[in-house]
Design an enzyme around this catalytic site. Structure first.
Site, PDB file in Angstrom:
ATOM      1  N   GLY A  49      71.322   9.671 -16.624  1.00  0.00           N
ATOM      2  CA  GLY A  49      71.898  10.164 -15.732  1.00  0.00           C
ATOM      3  C   GLY A  49      72.812  11.264 -16.431  1.00  0.00           C
ATOM      4  O   GLY A  49      73.017  11.185 -17.052  1.00  0.00           O
ATOM      5  N   GLN A  54      80.958  15.297 -15.733  1.00  0.00           N
ATOM      6  CA  GLN A  54      81.001  15.708 -17.322  1.00  0.00           C
ATOM      7  C   GLN A  54      80.783  16.624 -17.949  1.00  0.00           C
ATOM      8  O   GLN A  54      80.519  16.519 -19.564  1.00  0.00           O
ATOM      9  CB  GLN A  54      79.567  14.014 -17.646  1.00  0.00           C
ATOM     10  N   CYS A 102      76.837   6.103 -22.271  1.00  0.00           N
ATOM     11  CA  CYS A 102      77.022   6.172 -21.181  1.00  0.00           C
ATOM     12  C   CYS A 102      76.973   7.973 -21.808  1.00  0.00           C
ATOM     13  O   CYS A 102      78.061   7.483 -23.787  1.00  0.00           O
ATOM     14  CB  CYS A 102      77.800   6.274 -21.075  1.00  0.00           C
ATOM     15  N   LEU A 103      76.465   8.859 -22.153  1.00  0.00           N
ATOM     16  CA  LEU A 103      77.198  10.322 -23.098  1.00  0.00           C
ATOM     17  C   LEU A 103      77.673  10.720 -23.217  1.00  0.00           C
ATOM     18  O   LEU A 103      78.867  11.765 -23.993  1.00  0.00           O
ATOM     19  CB  LEU A 103      76.625  10.703 -22.211  1.00  0.00           C
ATOM     20  N   HIS A 144      75.978   3.778 -11.943  1.00  0.00           N
ATOM     21  CA  HIS A 144      76.576   4.540 -13.454  1.00  0.00           C
ATOM     22  C   HIS A 144      76.858   6.081 -12.953  1.00  0.00           C
ATOM     23  O   HIS A 144      78.156   6.138 -13.395  1.00  0.00           O
ATOM     24  CB  HIS A 144      75.719   3.984 -14.550  1.00  0.00           C
ATOM     25  N   GLU A 145      76.722   6.585 -12.244  1.00  0.00           N
ATOM     26  CA  GLU A 145      76.119   7.881 -12.175  1.00  0.00           C
ATOM     27  C   GLU A 145      77.352   8.082 -11.342  1.00  0.00           C
ATOM     28  O   GLU A 145      78.279   9.344 -10.906  1.00  0.00           O
ATOM     29  CB  GLU A 145      74.851   8.522 -11.417  1.00  0.00           C
ATOM     30  N   HIS A 148      80.792   8.399 -11.840  1.00  0.00           N
ATOM     31  CA  HIS A 148      81.325   8.707 -12.807  1.00  0.00           C
ATOM     32  C   HIS A 148      82.717  10.050 -11.621  1.00  0.00           C
ATOM     33  O   HIS A 148      83.346  10.633 -12.491  1.00  0.00           O
ATOM     34  CB  HIS A 148      80.664  10.507 -13.466  1.00  0.00           C
TER      35      HIS A 148
HETATM   36 NI    NI Z   1      77.407   7.660 -17.902  1.00  0.00          NI
END
Ligand code: NI
Length: 191
Positions: A49, A54, A102-103, A144-145, A148
């Site tokens: 995701g 981000q 996480c990216l 998780h998304e 953010h």
């Molecule tokens: Ni993430």
């Protein structure tokens, strides 16, 4: 479509509460291009995701897609889903321990408690309402998304910092154990 730069932990935009998307703006070329870029950037980075903050856009938009993902081979598949102004409600008090990455937190994974059954309400990229339930790992991915969009990163929710590990250390010391636990999670929650 453009592959955008992914903000890393410590970047202020990751800690802001992102702004809702006005419905009359959703069809604009800028917002539609942002959604295209989120999808392209997520796929390029093999993420499950990606949320707009981000890529330095403080707006309440995120995308989720799980296919055959080398970062998360145990995750049940999720078709491409675009969420605009999403809201999540817990449908149970029960949770499960998820080993997340996480990216925006390059190189680290850690164990986070996630609610096992949720309801997700949002708009899709055309402005049509979405309303669905998700369980288990799928529920964890959506939580998780959406975190953010409220300025939260998974590391905030790591109850035991001793579970933090690099991806190499995860592969070497934790993967086998977690894959066993993952089977139990999938069996318990049905996904
Ligand atoms: Ni993430």
């Amino acid at each position: 479509m453009v592959i955008r730069k992914i903000a890393q932990i410590g970047t202020p935009v990751l800690r802001e509460r992102a702004a809702p998307v006005r419905e009359d703006m959703l069809g604009s070329p800028e917002i539609q291009a942002l959604i295209d870029d989120l999808i392209e950037t997520m796929r390029d980075a093999h993420g499950a995701g990606l949320a707009a903050p981000q890529v330095y856009e403080s707006l309440r938009i995120c995308v989720v897609e799980v296919g055959d993902n080398p970062r998360y081979p145990y995750k049940p598949k999720i078709p491409l889903t675009v969420l605009v102004n999403p809201e999540i409600d817990a449908l149970t008090d029960e949770g499960f321990d998820n080993f997340e990455g996480c990216l925006s937190v390059t190189g680290l994974r850690g164990v986070v408690r996630r609610v096992g059954h949720i309801r997700v309400r949002a708009l899709d990229r055309t402005g049509a309402p979405l309303d669905f339930e998700a369980r288990g790992f799928r529920a964890g991915t959506f939580q998780h998304e959406v975190d953010h969009l409220d300025g939260r990163l998974f590391v905030d929710a790591v109850a035991d910092p001793r579970t933090l590990c690099t991806w190499d250390a995860y592969e070497r010391y934790h993967r086998a154990d977690f894959l066993k636990r993952a089977e139990v999670i999938v069996a318990q929650w049905g996904e």
